[in-house]
Enzyme design. Structure first.
Site, short mmCIF file in Angstrom:
data_model
loop_
_atom_site.label_atom_id
_atom_site.label_comp_id
_atom_site.label_asym_id
_atom_site.label_seq_id
_atom_site.Cartn_x
_atom_site.Cartn_y
_atom_site.Cartn_z
N GLY A 43 -16.52 -20.61 -21.23
CA GLY A 43 -15.82 -20.53 -19.95
C GLY A 43 -16.10 -19.28 -19.15
N GLU A 91 -18.50 -19.71 -27.41
CA GLU A 91 -19.35 -20.83 -27.01
C GLU A 91 -19.72 -20.78 -25.53
OE1 GLU A 91 -16.71 -24.07 -27.89
OE2 GLU A 91 -17.07 -23.99 -30.02
N ARG A 112 -21.83 -30.52 -8.35
CA ARG A 112 -20.76 -29.53 -8.39
C ARG A 112 -20.04 -29.35 -7.05
NH1 ARG A 112 -21.42 -24.67 -9.33
NH2 ARG A 112 -19.45 -24.35 -10.40
N CYS A 153 -26.02 -41.30 0.11
CA CYS A 153 -25.26 -42.10 1.07
C CYS A 153 -23.76 -41.83 0.99
CB CYS A 153 -25.56 -43.56 0.84
SG CYS A 153 -27.32 -43.89 0.97
N GLU A 154 -23.39 -40.56 1.05
CA GLU A 154 -21.98 -40.19 1.13
C GLU A 154 -21.87 -38.99 2.04
OE1 GLU A 154 -19.43 -39.92 -2.11
OE2 GLU A 154 -20.28 -41.66 -3.15
N TYR A 191 -24.84 -27.15 -15.40
CA TYR A 191 -24.03 -28.24 -14.84
C TYR A 191 -24.61 -28.81 -13.55
CZ TYR A 191 -20.84 -26.43 -18.33
OH TYR A 191 -20.30 -26.00 -19.51
C1 LIG Z 1 -17.69 -26.78 -21.84
C2 LIG Z 1 -17.39 -26.11 -23.11
C3 LIG Z 1 -17.94 -24.86 -23.38
C4 LIG Z 1 -18.80 -24.10 -22.41
O1 LIG Z 1 -18.16 -23.78 -21.24
P1 LIG Z 1 -18.89 -22.81 -20.17
O2 LIG Z 1 -17.92 -22.75 -19.06
O3 LIG Z 1 -20.16 -23.47 -19.79
O4 LIG Z 1 -19.11 -21.52 -20.86
C5 LIG Z 1 -17.65 -24.29 -24.59
N1 LIG Z 1 -16.87 -24.92 -25.50
C6 LIG Z 1 -16.32 -26.13 -25.26
C7 LIG Z 1 -15.48 -26.76 -26.29
C8 LIG Z 1 -16.55 -26.77 -24.06
O5 LIG Z 1 -16.00 -27.95 -23.82
#
Ligand SMILES: *Cc1c(COP(=O)(O)O)cnc(C)c1O
Length: 444
Positions: free
Chosen positions: A259, A301, A340, A371-372, A401
């Protein structure tokens, strides 16, 4: 001897602050990434084309390893995955976080060790779980009570599967409602507040074929401050202490998810990874000491922050239209390669490349070809007033993304991905062709 190193004469340095570090302006109006002019890439591979700077990806992996030397860093594959990405993150010492049989299959067939892969997802299909068990993924994150018995039954006799539990810490964070996943009342994980998580954990502990290694959470995406992570650490350490009291267990791992926010336009905030690492470490150490628990091994992650800033999307302008107050600059891609803006209403900072324009900047809205009416890539941005069909536009911070969420809308075909490194460009993923579109359709 002097090295010839052209300074960026025509572009104030901060305008390039969200571009890959390798970005240069070899000629006025021209931008090169990884030593390759973007106009050359557009010529060679056609447009739209996505350019991925290998060094930028690798450098970002190293930044994580450096900031979190004791933690396990898993790249979140859903941000963008291809064989080269698998290879790069593996070489840089990261593990992988996947959420489908497709991501898992691509990683493992590229040679990524299954034990360094974690599978998560709020609704894993039987095929996801079957493949994960067959390939021997390191960890599976249990997201709902119904998964416990189903997973335990699928683990072969005499085997044990390492699992984690996705907990909802009740922390609100993230760049948009649709990507806040740490709060109550959304579909992910099991809540701390109503005791759901504790109940599920008790059931996991009863399953001899499941080995619970720790708690897992993921607060959301595009988070730019450290505070929500510290709140999550406090809540999860609180739960670890209760579990220790109730069941006598000590969980060796703690996964804080990803995140980490990045800047999409110059001047926007990004999460400070050094501060995150330091403060999370301090919070975790203090919390565990107070609870009389050993400090678990941290897992993080990141997805977006590893690959987002390493990607650039390059489009051709197809039309320029003046209607009333607005100038619409339409490009040959749009919401099918970058959903996005349509999903979250996020702004981008596209740039004219490939030629120098002396024209004054004028406000335009860059739209796609779909087409939007909502197919808007960047509303009210400044481009040279003489922008015209045939021009090239580049959108930085396009690595995460975009293509991983690309769709088949309007059957325009998904764009190719080219890697740039040390003055060379190579194709990683080819363009989806008319042949591809035709050949998948097998009925009548
Ligand atoms: C989407 C996700 C991430 C990565 O999120 P980022 O915003 O790309 O860093 C990590 N762990 C889990 C479980 C996720 O669903």
């Amino acid at each position: 001897m002097t090295t010839v190193h052209e300074p960026a004469l025509h572009t104030p340095a901060d305008e390039l602050s969200v571009w890959p570090a390798s970005t240069t302006e070899p000629r006025a109006g021209d931008l090169a990434v990884g030593g390759v002019p973007l106009a050359e890439i557009a010529d060679r591979f056609g447009t739209p084309v996505y350019v991925l700077d290998e060094s930028e990806v690798r450098e970002r992996c190293r930044t994580y390893r450096h900031a979190f030397p004791d933690a396990e860093v898993l790249y979140a594959a859903k941000a963008f995955l291809c064989r080269a990405m698998v290879h790069w993150v593996g070489e840089e010492g990261l593990g992988l976080d996947v959420c489908s049989a497709g991501e898992l299959e691509l990683a493992v067939t590229t040679g990524f060790p299954a034990e360094r892969i974690l599978l998560h997802g709020n609704a894993k299909s039987p095929r996801d779980l079957e493949l994960a068990l067959r390939l021997g993924v390191g960890r599976i994150v249990i997201d709902s009570p119904s998964e416990i018995a189903r997973l335990a039954a699928a683990v072969g006799p005499g085997r044990r599967q390492k699992v984690m539990v996705r907990v909802v810490p009740g922390v609100s964070a993230g760049g948009h409602d649709k990507i806040r996943t740490g709060t109550e009342d959304q579909k992910f994980g099991m809540s701390l507040r109503d005791g759901y998580a504790q109940h599920a954990i008790a059931r996991i502990l009863d399953q001899p074929r499941l080995e619970l290694t720790g708690l897992h959470c993921h607060l959301g995406s595009q988070i730019t401050t450290v505070k929500p992570y510290l709140a999550a650490v406090r809540r999860l350490v609180g739960l670890m202490a209760r579990l220790h009291g109730q069941h006598g267990i000590v969980l060796p791992e703690l996964d804080l998810g990803g995140g980490h926010g990045i800047a999409y336009r110059p001047g926007e905030p990004a999460l400070d990874l050094t501060a995150l690492a330091r403060q999370v470490r301090a919070e975790l150490t203090a919390g565990c000491a107070a609870a009389g628990l050993p400090v678990p091994r941290l897992i993080i992650e990141p997805g977006r922050a590893v690959v987002g800033p390493a990607g650039v999307a390059v489009y051709h302008v197809l039309s320029v239209k003046h209607t009333g107050e607005h100038t619409f600059v339409a490009v040959d891609g749009g919401m099918s390669d970058n959903p996005r803006p349509a999903l979250y209403g996020v702004p981008y900072a596209p740039r004219l490349i490939g030629r120098h324009s002396a024209a004054a900047p004028a406000p335009v809205t860059v739209v796609g070809r779909h087409c939007e009416a909502g197919d808007v890539l960047a509303a009210d941005v400044a481009l040279p007033a003489d922008v015209r069909p045939g021009d090239l536009l580049a959108v930085p911070v396009a690595g995460a993304y975009h293509l991983s969420m690309a769709s088949g809308y309007n059957m325009v075909g998904r764009p190719p991905v080219a890697a740039v490194h040390a003055g060379h460009a190579r194709l990683l993923v080819r363009r989806e062709s008319l042949d591809d579109i035709r050949s998948r359709d097998v009925g009548l």
